[in-house]
Design a protein around this motif. Structure first.
Motif, mmCIF file in Angstrom:
data_model
loop_
_atom_site.group_PDB
_atom_site.id
_atom_site.type_symbol
_atom_site.label_atom_id
_atom_site.label_comp_id
_atom_site.label_asym_id
_atom_site.label_seq_id
_atom_site.Cartn_x
_atom_site.Cartn_y
_atom_site.Cartn_z
ATOM 1 N N SER A 123 107.858 99.302 50.076
ATOM 2 C CA SER A 123 108.957 98.535 49.486
ATOM 3 C C SER A 123 109.922 98.072 50.555
ATOM 4 O O SER A 123 110.111 98.754 51.566
ATOM 5 C CB SER A 123 109.707 99.438 48.487
ATOM 6 O OG SER A 123 110.949 98.877 48.132
ATOM 7 N N TYR A 147 114.291 107.932 46.828
ATOM 8 C CA TYR A 147 113.100 107.101 46.535
ATOM 9 C C TYR A 147 112.669 106.361 47.802
ATOM 10 O O TYR A 147 111.519 106.423 48.210
ATOM 11 C CB TYR A 147 113.407 106.100 45.409
ATOM 12 C CG TYR A 147 112.443 104.944 45.407
ATOM 13 C CD1 TYR A 147 112.812 103.702 45.916
ATOM 14 C CD2 TYR A 147 111.135 105.123 44.968
ATOM 15 C CE1 TYR A 147 111.913 102.659 45.970
ATOM 16 C CE2 TYR A 147 110.221 104.074 45.017
ATOM 17 C CZ TYR A 147 110.621 102.849 45.524
ATOM 18 O OH TYR A 147 109.716 101.815 45.584
ATOM 19 N N ASN A 177 111.038 91.642 45.727
ATOM 20 C CA ASN A 177 111.371 91.937 44.322
ATOM 21 C C ASN A 177 110.338 91.345 43.362
ATOM 22 O O ASN A 177 110.438 90.174 43.011
ATOM 23 C CB ASN A 177 112.771 91.399 44.007
ATOM 24 C CG ASN A 177 113.837 92.240 44.686
ATOM 25 O OD1 ASN A 177 113.875 92.342 45.906
ATOM 26 N ND2 ASN A 177 114.680 92.870 43.882
ATOM 27 N N ASN A 197 116.106 97.003 36.797
ATOM 28 C CA ASN A 197 115.976 95.769 37.554
ATOM 29 C C ASN A 197 116.491 94.551 36.790
ATOM 30 O O ASN A 197 116.493 94.512 35.564
ATOM 31 C CB ASN A 197 114.504 95.553 37.963
ATOM 32 C CG ASN A 197 114.005 96.641 38.914
ATOM 33 O OD1 ASN A 197 112.916 97.145 38.750
ATOM 34 N ND2 ASN A 197 114.796 97.002 39.900
ATOM 35 N N LEU A 198 116.877 93.543 37.560
ATOM 36 C CA LEU A 198 117.515 92.346 37.002
ATOM 37 C C LEU A 198 116.630 91.590 36.030
ATOM 38 O O LEU A 198 117.054 91.291 34.900
ATOM 39 C CB LEU A 198 117.926 91.409 38.145
ATOM 40 C CG LEU A 198 118.554 90.078 37.705
ATOM 41 C CD1 LEU A 198 119.914 90.328 37.052
ATOM 42 C CD2 LEU A 198 118.710 89.123 38.890
ATOM 43 N N HIS A 214 125.077 92.722 32.646
ATOM 44 C CA HIS A 214 126.186 93.102 33.546
ATOM 45 C C HIS A 214 125.781 92.700 34.959
ATOM 46 O O HIS A 214 124.734 93.146 35.464
ATOM 47 C CB HIS A 214 126.424 94.620 33.484
ATOM 48 C CG HIS A 214 127.074 95.044 32.203
ATOM 49 N ND1 HIS A 214 127.249 96.365 31.859
ATOM 50 C CD2 HIS A 214 127.590 94.304 31.174
ATOM 51 C CE1 HIS A 214 127.855 96.438 30.677
ATOM 52 N NE2 HIS A 214 128.080 95.198 30.246
ATOM 53 N N PHE A 216 126.344 93.055 38.710
ATOM 54 C CA PHE A 216 126.979 94.103 39.529
ATOM 55 C C PHE A 216 127.627 93.512 40.781
ATOM 56 O O PHE A 216 127.087 93.564 41.879
ATOM 57 C CB PHE A 216 125.941 95.158 39.929
ATOM 58 C CG PHE A 216 125.282 95.856 38.772
ATOM 59 C CD1 PHE A 216 123.926 96.143 38.807
ATOM 60 C CD2 PHE A 216 126.015 96.229 37.648
ATOM 61 C CE1 PHE A 216 123.299 96.793 37.740
ATOM 62 C CE2 PHE A 216 125.401 96.876 36.575
ATOM 63 C CZ PHE A 216 124.046 97.160 36.630
ATOM 64 N N ARG A 229 118.356 88.154 46.597
ATOM 65 C CA ARG A 229 117.095 88.881 46.783
ATOM 66 C C ARG A 229 115.923 87.902 46.872
ATOM 67 O O ARG A 229 116.035 86.739 46.465
ATOM 68 C CB ARG A 229 116.854 89.812 45.580
ATOM 69 C CG ARG A 229 117.883 90.926 45.414
ATOM 70 C CD ARG A 229 117.802 91.942 46.510
ATOM 71 N NE ARG A 229 118.697 93.081 46.293
ATOM 72 C CZ ARG A 229 119.982 93.107 46.639
ATOM 73 N NH1 ARG A 229 120.526 92.026 47.212
ATOM 74 N NH2 ARG A 229 120.719 94.189 46.429
ATOM 75 N N ARG A 290 127.172 97.820 42.200
ATOM 76 C CA ARG A 290 126.368 99.023 41.928
ATOM 77 C C ARG A 290 126.215 99.778 43.254
ATOM 78 O O ARG A 290 125.879 99.181 44.280
ATOM 79 C CB ARG A 290 124.992 98.615 41.387
ATOM 80 C CG ARG A 290 124.045 99.746 41.099
ATOM 81 C CD ARG A 290 122.788 99.235 40.392
ATOM 82 N NE ARG A 290 122.001 98.346 41.271
ATOM 83 C CZ ARG A 290 120.826 97.824 40.900
ATOM 84 N NH1 ARG A 290 120.310 98.076 39.701
ATOM 85 N NH2 ARG A 290 120.150 97.028 41.713
ATOM 86 N N ASP A 293 123.711 99.072 46.468
ATOM 87 C CA ASP A 293 123.221 97.687 46.574
ATOM 88 C C ASP A 293 123.639 97.073 47.904
ATOM 89 O O ASP A 293 124.709 97.389 48.425
ATOM 90 C CB ASP A 293 123.812 96.847 45.439
ATOM 91 C CG ASP A 293 122.940 96.925 44.188
ATOM 92 O OD1 ASP A 293 121.901 97.608 44.255
ATOM 93 O OD2 ASP A 293 123.302 96.345 43.161
HETATM 94 C C1 WQD Z 1 118.505 92.721 42.055
HETATM 95 C C2 WQD Z 1 119.908 92.127 42.072
HETATM 96 C C3 WQD Z 1 121.638 93.736 41.677
HETATM 97 C C4 WQD Z 1 120.379 94.613 37.538
HETATM 98 C C5 WQD Z 1 115.165 97.480 43.427
HETATM 99 C C6 WQD Z 1 114.886 98.731 44.174
HETATM 100 C C7 WQD Z 1 113.792 98.490 45.163
HETATM 101 C C8 WQD Z 1 112.586 97.864 44.491
HETATM 102 C C9 WQD Z 1 112.963 96.621 43.723
HETATM 103 C C10 WQD Z 1 110.935 99.533 44.017
HETATM 104 C C11 WQD Z 1 120.921 92.995 42.807
HETATM 105 C C12 WQD Z 1 121.562 92.719 40.544
HETATM 106 C C13 WQD Z 1 120.454 94.099 38.830
HETATM 107 C C14 WQD Z 1 121.422 94.338 36.613
HETATM 108 C C15 WQD Z 1 122.536 93.039 38.310
HETATM 109 N N1 WQD Z 1 111.980 98.789 43.607
HETATM 110 N N2 WQD Z 1 121.508 93.323 39.195
HETATM 111 N N3 WQD Z 1 122.468 93.553 37.043
HETATM 112 O O1 WQD Z 1 118.080 96.536 43.686
HETATM 113 O O2 WQD Z 1 117.026 94.530 44.877
HETATM 114 O O3 WQD Z 1 115.621 96.498 44.300
HETATM 115 O O4 WQD Z 1 113.991 97.006 42.800
HETATM 116 O O5 WQD Z 1 110.398 99.489 45.098
HETATM 117 O O6 WQD Z 1 113.439 99.726 45.720
HETATM 118 O O7 WQD Z 1 116.067 99.075 44.886
HETATM 119 O O8 WQD Z 1 116.438 95.011 42.487
HETATM 120 O O9 WQD Z 1 116.459 94.001 40.246
HETATM 121 O O10 WQD Z 1 117.705 96.192 40.621
HETATM 122 O O11 WQD Z 1 118.618 94.067 41.587
HETATM 123 O O12 WQD Z 1 123.510 92.334 38.658
HETATM 124 O O13 WQD Z 1 121.410 94.772 35.431
HETATM 125 O O14 WQD Z 1 120.358 92.017 40.736
HETATM 126 O O15 WQD Z 1 122.978 94.039 42.021
HETATM 127 O O16 WQD Z 1 121.831 92.139 43.458
HETATM 128 P P1 WQD Z 1 116.912 95.630 43.884
HETATM 129 P P2 WQD Z 1 117.283 94.853 41.150
#
Ligand code: WQD
Length: 340
Positions: A123, A147, A177, A197-198, A214, A216, A229, A290, A293
Motif C-alpha cells: 500500500s 496497519y 486508492n 474510505n471516501l 463528512h 475531513f 489522492r 481526520r 491523514d
Molecule cells: C481519501 C480522502 C480523507 C472518508 C486509506 C488507507 C490506505 C489504503 C487506502 C489500504 C482523504 C477523505 C475519507 C470520508 C473524507 N488502504 N475522506 N471523508 O486515507 O487515502 O487511504 O485507504 O491499504 O492504507 O489509509 O483513503 O478513502 O480513507 O480517504 O473526507 O468519509 O478522503 O480525508 O483525504 P486514504 P480514504
C-alpha cells in the motif's frame, strides 16, 4: 493454478476475474472475515469459471498445507490481511497476528512446496507523509499506524527471504486508492459497517443509505483545501497483478511497484465528478481533519509502466460510473440480490 489469499475480497475478486480472463486457473483461500462467499458466485456469473474455494484462515497452517497438497499451485497472490487503519490503532496485536504471523505461515507453506512466485498486496501507506509528490518507489518508507507497519514489515520480510534464497520471484505492489467496480456491477466494494474510505461512503450517501458525507478538513495546503489522492480503478489494479505475475514467471528478485494513475484528485473534485457523472446529489459537511491523514499523495508509476508494461487506462468518470452501477445493483452490498 494461482492461489489468491483473500481472493473473495474487493481487490481479490476483481483480480480473480482478470486472471481467469487471461486463462489462469484460480484457487481462493479466504476466511470471509471481511468478504462475502456470494462474490464467488458472482465471479462465476461474470467469467463462467468457478474458482476453487477454501474457507481457510492464514493462521491455520494445516489448512494452508492442504490447499498446496490438493492443488498444483504455481504462484500466490497474497491479498489476505486486515486493512482498517483506525482498527489497527485500537487493536495492534490483532493486526500483527493476522497480517504478520499469517504471512509467515503462508511463506513457510510455500517454501515447503517449493512455490517461490509471489505477488504481495502492499500500500502507498508505506510512504507515510512523502516529502514530495509524485511518489517514486525509492522514496523513504515509514509507517504512521500499525496497519501500515505490518505492510512495511512484510515488505522487509520478503526482501530478507529473497536474500536468503534467490530462487524467489516477488513483486510488491503498492496500491494507491482503489475505487470502482467491474463494469457488470456484479462485484464491487462492500465494506463491513461504516465505510472508512471516501468512495464507498460517497456511493452510500448517493443511494440514500447514509445522509451526509463528512469531509475531513478543508484547510490542507491543496488547491481547494481538501485532501488529494491518486484514485485508481480496481480493474486497472487487477490488471497490474496479472502483469506482475507474468514478470515473476520469467525473472527472480524482489521489486516494488507503485500502482496509481499519477493524477491526484481532491475530495471535493471527487464529489463533484460523482455528482456530474451519475446525476446524483452528495450532501456534505466539512469537519475537522481526520487524525493521520496527509494532504497530498499520488504516484509516479513509470517503473510499473516500463518494467511490467502496465498502464492505468480508466479515468475518473469510469471510476464514478462503475462504483455507482455496483451500488445501484447492490444497495446493501452482497447481502442484497442483484436487480435486473
Ligand atoms: C481519501 C480522502 C480523507 C472518508 C486509506 C488507507 C490506505 C489504503 C487506502 C489500504 C482523504 C477523505 C475519507 C470520508 C473524507 N488502504 N475522506 N471523508 O486515507 O487515502 O487511504 O485507504 O491499504 O492504507 O489509509 O483513503 O478513502 O480513507 O480517504 O473526507 O468519509 O478522503 O480525508 O483525504 P486514504 P480514504
Amino acid at each position: 493454478m494461482i492461489l489468491l489469499t483473500g481472493g473473495a475480497g474487493y481487490i481479490g475478486s476483481h483480480t480473480c476475474v482478470e486472471l481467469q480472463e487471461a486463462n489462469y486457473d484460480i484457487v481462493i483461500a479466504d476466511n470471509l472475515s471481511n468478504s462475502h462467499i456470494e462474490s464467488i458466485d458472482r465471479i462465476y456469473e461474470i467469467t463462467g469459471k468457478r474458482p476453487a474455494f477454501y474457507d481457510t484462515d492464514l493462521l491455520d497452517g494445516e489448512g494452508l498445507n492442504a490447499i498446496f497438497e490438493e492443488n498444483q499451485i504455481e504462484a500466490v497472490i497474497h491479498f489476505g490481511g486486515l486493512k482498517a487503519v483506525g482498527e489497527s490503532v485500537a487493536e495492534p496485536l490483532k493486526y500483527y497476528r493476522n497480517n504478520i504471523a499469517g504471512t509467515v505461515n503462508l511463506l513457510e507453506v510455500m517454501k515447503q512446496h517449493n512455490v517461490k512466485n509471489l505477488v504481495f498486496s502492499s500500500s502507498a501507506t508505506v510512504y507515510g507523509d512523502p516529502h514530495s509528490v509524485p511518489i517514486q518507489e525509492h522514496f523513504a518508507l515509514t509507517a504512521t499506524n500499525p496497519y501500515g507497519r505490518t505492510k512495511l514489515m512484510i515488505e522487509e520480510m520478503l526482501k530478507d527471504l529473497y536474500h536468503a534464497d534467490p530462487e524467489w520471484s516477488i513483486s510488491i505492489l503498492r496500491y494507491f486508492n482503489p475505487v470502482g467496480a467491474h463494469e457488470s456491477g456484479l462485484i464491487g466494494e462492500d465494506p463491513n459497517g461504516i465505510p472508512n474510505n471516501l468512495f464507498p461512503f460517497i456511493a452510500q450517501v448517493a443511494i440514500g443509505s447514509r445522509s451526509c458525507l463528512h469531509i475531513f478538513g478543508d484547510d490542507y495546503p491543496t488547491a481547494d483545501g481538501t485532501g488529494v489522492r491518486d484514485y485508481i480503478h480496481v480493474m486497472d489494479l487487477a490488471n497490474g497483478h496479472v502483469k506482475a505475475l507474468e514478470k515473476n514467471l520469467y525473472s527472480t528478485g524482489t521489486d516494488a511497484y507503485n500502482l496509481g494513475t499519477g493524477i491526484g484528485y481532491s475530495v471535493l473534485q471527487m464529489v463533484r465528478a460523482f455528482e456530474k457523472v451519475n446525476q446524483v446529489g452528495i450532501p456534505y459537511k466539512v469537519m475537522s481533519r481526520r487524525q493521520g491523514d496527509i494532504a497530498e499523495c499520488y504516484a509516479d508509476s513509470s517503473k510499473a509502466n516500463s518494467e511490467l508494461n502496465w498502464y492505468a487506462t480508466r479515468g475518473i468518470s469510469q471510476m464514478c460510473r462503475d462504483a455507482w452501477n455496483w451500488q445501484v445493483k447492490n444497495p446493501s452490498g452482497y447481502k442484497s440480490h442483484a436487480f435486473s
